[in-house]
Design a protein around this motif. Structure first.
Motif, PDB file in Angstrom:
ATOM      1  N   ASP A 175      -3.089   0.487  -3.801  1.00  0.00           N
ATOM      2  CA  ASP A 175      -2.998  -0.854  -3.223  1.00  0.00           C
ATOM      3  C   ASP A 175      -2.687  -1.827  -4.354  1.00  0.00           C
ATOM      4  O   ASP A 175      -3.440  -1.900  -5.336  1.00  0.00           O
ATOM      5  CB  ASP A 175      -4.311  -1.248  -2.542  1.00  0.00           C
ATOM      6  CG  ASP A 175      -4.590  -0.408  -1.309  1.00  0.00           C
ATOM      7  OD1 ASP A 175      -3.669  -0.236  -0.501  1.00  0.00           O
ATOM      8  OD2 ASP A 175      -5.728   0.084  -1.174  1.00  0.00           O
TER       9      ASP A 175
ATOM     10  N   LYS B 113       1.205  -4.027  10.554  1.00  0.00           N
ATOM     11  CA  LYS B 113       0.557  -5.123   9.828  1.00  0.00           C
ATOM     12  C   LYS B 113       1.623  -5.891   9.050  1.00  0.00           C
ATOM     13  O   LYS B 113       2.303  -5.334   8.187  1.00  0.00           O
ATOM     14  CB  LYS B 113      -0.514  -4.588   8.872  1.00  0.00           C
ATOM     15  CG  LYS B 113      -1.784  -4.136   9.579  1.00  0.00           C
ATOM     16  CD  LYS B 113      -2.904  -3.871   8.582  1.00  0.00           C
ATOM     17  CE  LYS B 113      -4.214  -3.568   9.299  1.00  0.00           C
ATOM     18  NZ  LYS B 113      -5.325  -3.344   8.355  1.00  0.00           N
TER      19      LYS B 113
ATOM     20  N   LEU C 148      -2.393   4.467  10.728  1.00  0.00           N
ATOM     21  CA  LEU C 148      -3.190   3.703  11.678  1.00  0.00           C
ATOM     22  C   LEU C 148      -3.678   2.391  11.068  1.00  0.00           C
ATOM     23  O   LEU C 148      -3.711   1.346  11.725  1.00  0.00           O
ATOM     24  CB  LEU C 148      -4.381   4.541  12.149  1.00  0.00           C
ATOM     25  CG  LEU C 148      -5.293   3.915  13.217  1.00  0.00           C
ATOM     26  CD1 LEU C 148      -4.521   3.732  14.518  1.00  0.00           C
ATOM     27  CD2 LEU C 148      -6.522   4.785  13.442  1.00  0.00           C
ATOM     28  N   ASN C 149      -4.025   2.446   9.779  1.00  0.00           N
ATOM     29  CA  ASN C 149      -4.570   1.264   9.103  1.00  0.00           C
ATOM     30  C   ASN C 149      -3.504   0.272   8.646  1.00  0.00           C
ATOM     31  O   ASN C 149      -3.824  -0.873   8.318  1.00  0.00           O
ATOM     32  CB  ASN C 149      -5.409   1.695   7.896  1.00  0.00           C
ATOM     33  CG  ASN C 149      -6.696   2.399   8.302  1.00  0.00           C
ATOM     34  OD1 ASN C 149      -7.209   2.186   9.401  1.00  0.00           O
ATOM     35  ND2 ASN C 149      -7.209   3.251   7.425  1.00  0.00           N
ATOM     36  N   THR C 150      -2.251   0.721   8.598  1.00  0.00           N
ATOM     37  CA  THR C 150      -1.198  -0.152   8.067  1.00  0.00           C
ATOM     38  C   THR C 150      -0.103  -0.460   9.087  1.00  0.00           C
ATOM     39  O   THR C 150       0.681  -1.390   8.884  1.00  0.00           O
ATOM     40  CB  THR C 150      -0.539   0.478   6.825  1.00  0.00           C
ATOM     41  OG1 THR C 150      -0.002   1.769   7.166  1.00  0.00           O
ATOM     42  CG2 THR C 150      -1.524   0.633   5.690  1.00  0.00           C
TER      43      THR C 150
ATOM     44  N   THR D 196      -4.365   8.542   9.265  1.00  0.00           N
ATOM     45  CA  THR D 196      -5.327   7.460   9.040  1.00  0.00           C
ATOM     46  C   THR D 196      -4.659   6.292   8.323  1.00  0.00           C
ATOM     47  O   THR D 196      -4.873   5.126   8.668  1.00  0.00           O
ATOM     48  CB  THR D 196      -6.528   7.967   8.223  1.00  0.00           C
ATOM     49  OG1 THR D 196      -7.179   9.020   8.935  1.00  0.00           O
ATOM     50  CG2 THR D 196      -7.524   6.853   7.954  1.00  0.00           C
ATOM     51  N   PHE D 197      -3.842   6.616   7.314  1.00  0.00           N
ATOM     52  CA  PHE D 197      -3.123   5.576   6.565  1.00  0.00           C
ATOM     53  C   PHE D 197      -2.199   4.797   7.494  1.00  0.00           C
ATOM     54  O   PHE D 197      -2.173   3.560   7.476  1.00  0.00           O
ATOM     55  CB  PHE D 197      -2.317   6.224   5.445  1.00  0.00           C
ATOM     56  CG  PHE D 197      -1.457   5.274   4.663  1.00  0.00           C
ATOM     57  CD1 PHE D 197      -1.997   4.462   3.694  1.00  0.00           C
ATOM     58  CD2 PHE D 197      -0.079   5.195   4.904  1.00  0.00           C
ATOM     59  CE1 PHE D 197      -1.201   3.578   2.968  1.00  0.00           C
ATOM     60  CE2 PHE D 197       0.719   4.320   4.191  1.00  0.00           C
ATOM     61  CZ  PHE D 197       0.156   3.513   3.216  1.00  0.00           C
TER      62      PHE D 197
ATOM     63  N   SER E  21       0.852  -1.187   0.000  1.00  0.00           N
ATOM     64  CA  SER E  21       0.000   0.000   0.000  1.00  0.00           C
ATOM     65  C   SER E  21       0.890   1.240   0.000  1.00  0.00           C
ATOM     66  O   SER E  21       1.768   1.385   0.861  1.00  0.00           O
ATOM     67  CB  SER E  21      -0.915  -0.003   1.229  1.00  0.00           C
ATOM     68  OG  SER E  21      -1.911   0.992   1.119  1.00  0.00           O
TER      69      SER E  21
ATOM     70  N   SER F 200       3.872  -1.040   3.617  1.00  0.00           N
ATOM     71  CA  SER F 200       3.358   0.313   3.376  1.00  0.00           C
ATOM     72  C   SER F 200       4.479   1.328   3.166  1.00  0.00           C
ATOM     73  O   SER F 200       5.564   1.216   3.747  1.00  0.00           O
ATOM     74  CB  SER F 200       2.473   0.759   4.539  1.00  0.00           C
ATOM     75  OG  SER F 200       3.200   0.819   5.741  1.00  0.00           O
TER      76      SER F 200
ATOM     77  N   LYS G  82      -3.742   6.887  -2.932  1.00  0.00           N
ATOM     78  CA  LYS G  82      -3.372   5.626  -2.274  1.00  0.00           C
ATOM     79  C   LYS G  82      -3.474   4.493  -3.291  1.00  0.00           C
ATOM     80  O   LYS G  82      -4.536   4.261  -3.873  1.00  0.00           O
ATOM     81  CB  LYS G  82      -4.262   5.337  -1.075  1.00  0.00           C
ATOM     82  CG  LYS G  82      -3.830   4.073  -0.294  1.00  0.00           C
ATOM     83  CD  LYS G  82      -4.509   3.981   1.063  1.00  0.00           C
ATOM     84  CE  LYS G  82      -5.933   3.485   0.961  1.00  0.00           C
ATOM     85  NZ  LYS G  82      -5.958   1.994   0.790  1.00  0.00           N
TER      86      LYS G  82
END
Length: 498
Positions: A255, A44, A39-41, A36-37, A13, A49, A253
């Motif tokens: 993916d 993981k 936080l989501n990646t 936000t990006f 990502s 990312s 973004k």
């Protein structure tokens, strides 16, 4: 992104931006999207990312504003960036920026003279021709390209800083790809500031690149579409090309899914407007700490939308600056370089920061005597832009004048508007050397080779301030509750009807 934990495929990502141009109004929204990006990646193990930039995050000679950009890049964790032309608006700018930011700059087409102010940063690995990033045990290669016209700046020549042209750039990039592949890298991202059209060409002629995060041409490339931004390389593998407009108004973004051989088998590209994104208070804190408090000047009640690219269409912001220059300095006309006014305003509160953000370059104003013939030739110099691939140097924005560019790119219907509001036609076909006017322009326009006619004008007075000061003074004399940024049709371009 739906992930199958049993698949050998690799999921990546990439959050990307380009051509921020030190636009502070959008930094707060960009930071929220980046948070936000992350936080989501974050943490993981099934998604690799990156946060990347396609160049021109900085702009101009204002060290304080560029220091704010450095702080923004740091707190936003932008890992790698291309070098754009505005990173080196002066020879000291990039050196200052490099001292303040943790971002690594990637450029594969810089000429290695061994005698530049940046050699120590190359030695220290701050500027690299290519590099390898490890994400969750996976290797990614990053390469980069700076714009070919970077070497036109006199101070860059004096500092021995230069870049290769297209064919040599292509050769260098292919060599860097080969070096990375020899080190076991099969996923390669290019950070490019050479423009969308040239990115397309490179993607068709170079093997091994998977993704190009672009910039320079300010294209807004949404989604993914074959032959538009999914290009087939000579070896038959796909290349995804990205670009997200300019000034921080959008963020993208990507993916993607790579198979075990490093080939892209799936790609989703989402480009989002940042206009309504939440404003981040940390960026606001840095802004006020570095730049100081902003003065409120009034309330904007009207903002007209530009008809097209401001490099070749009337720009309401340039109209505003031109009118302020003409009126505040008691001139007949004013000239404003299309590229010197950037960004947008919204209805609502107008502050001194807003004015400063619209004018990224610090150029003092100059009063000159100009003939009717020189006026016509100056407009012709600017009109050459309509047939230029990059629309450069940009048409001449004006105050106290109106004119038309016809379907063939020719200047027609030039008229002078006197202080009583009367429109007086000028002679397009046989302009006079003897009919004189008083004009205001900035020192860049008077000295640049892009508008050679203005170099021939007689200088009457030089000022120790720029267009942002006169705009603030002019604004204070308007109705503070009813400030309008509007088009009035003073420039008609019929060669690029949109």
């Amino acid at each position: 992104m739906q992930i199958n934990p049993n698949s050998p495929n690799i999921h990546t990502s990439i959050l990307y931006l380009n051509d921020l141009h030190a636009q502070t109004p959008y930094m707060q929204q960009l930071k929220s999207e980046m948070d936000t990006f992350e936080l989501n990646t974050k943490d993981k193990k099934d998604v690799d990312s990156f946060i990347l930039a396609g160049g021109d995050s900085f702009i101009g000679h204002n060290k304080e504003k560029n220091k704010l950009v450095s702080s923004f890049l740091n707190i936003s964790k932008v890992e790698y960036s291309a070098i754009g032309n505005h990173e080196v608006d002066s020879i000291n700018t990039l050196e200052d920026n490099l001292c303040n930011t943790n971002t690594k700059f990637v450029v594969s087409n810089m000429k290695k003279s061994g005698n530049t102010p940046f050699d120590k940063y190359i030695d220290e690995g701050k500027i690299v021709s290519s590099t390898i990033a490890q994400k969750n045990g996976h290797k990614y290669g990053l390469i980069g390209a700076a714009p070919f016209k970077l070497n036109q700046s006199k101070n860059l020549h004096e500092a021995n800083l230069d870049v290769e042209q297209y064919e040599k750039t292509k050769e260098n990039i292919q060599l860097e790809v080969k070096k990375l592949q020899e080190q076991g890298v099969d996923k390669i991202i290019m950070l490019s500031h050479i423009g969308y059209a040239i990115d397309l060409q490179l993607a068709k002629e170079v093997n091994g690149i998977d993704v190009i995060v672009g910039g320079h041409s300010h294209d807004l490339v949404k989604g993914t579409k074959n032959d538009k931004n999914i290009i087939t390389a000579p070896d038959g593998n796909p290349v995804v090309i990205l670009q997200a407009g300019q000034n921080g108004e959008y963020i993208g973004k990507l993916d993607i899914t790579f198979d075990e051989t490093g080939k892209i088998i799936e790609a989703t590209n989402n480009v989002k407007s940042t206009k309504d994104s939440p404003k981040n208070l940390v960026v606001k804190f840095f802004q006020e700490r570095i730049l100081g408090k902003s003065e409120q000047l009034g309330t904007i009640t009207r903002v007209d939308k530009m008809e097209g690219d401001p490099k070749i269409f009337e720009n309401p912001y340039a109209d505003f600056f031109g009118d302020s220059m003409k009126n505040e300095l008691n001139a007949d006309i004013a000239f404003v370089n299309s590229a010197s006014v950037r960004g947008k305003l919204e209805k609502g509160k107008l502050t001194s920061f807003d004015i400063d953000n619209l004018v990224p370059f610090e150029n003092n104003l100059v009063k000159v005597e100009i003939s009717e013939k020189q006026i016509i030739n100056t407009l012709k110099d600017g009109a050459l832009s309509v047939n230029d691939k990059m629309l450069k140097p940009g048409i001449m924005q004006v105050s106290g004048l109106s004119y038309t560019i016809d379907e063939k790119g020719q200047i027609k219907n030039v008229a002078f508007k006197d202080k009583k509001g009367n429109s007086i036609p000028l002679n397009n076909e046989n302009p006079s050397d003897d009919k004189k006017f008083i004009a205001i322009a900035d020192e860049f326009l008077i000295n640049t080779s892009e508008y050679p006619t203005l170099k021939q004008t007689k200088i009457l007075e030089k000022y120790d301030f720029g267009k942002e000061k006169v705009a603030k003074d002019y604004t204070k004399k308007l109705d503070s509750n009813n400030i309008e940024i509007k088009l009035d049709g003073r420039i008609q371009n019929k060669s690029h009807l949109e």
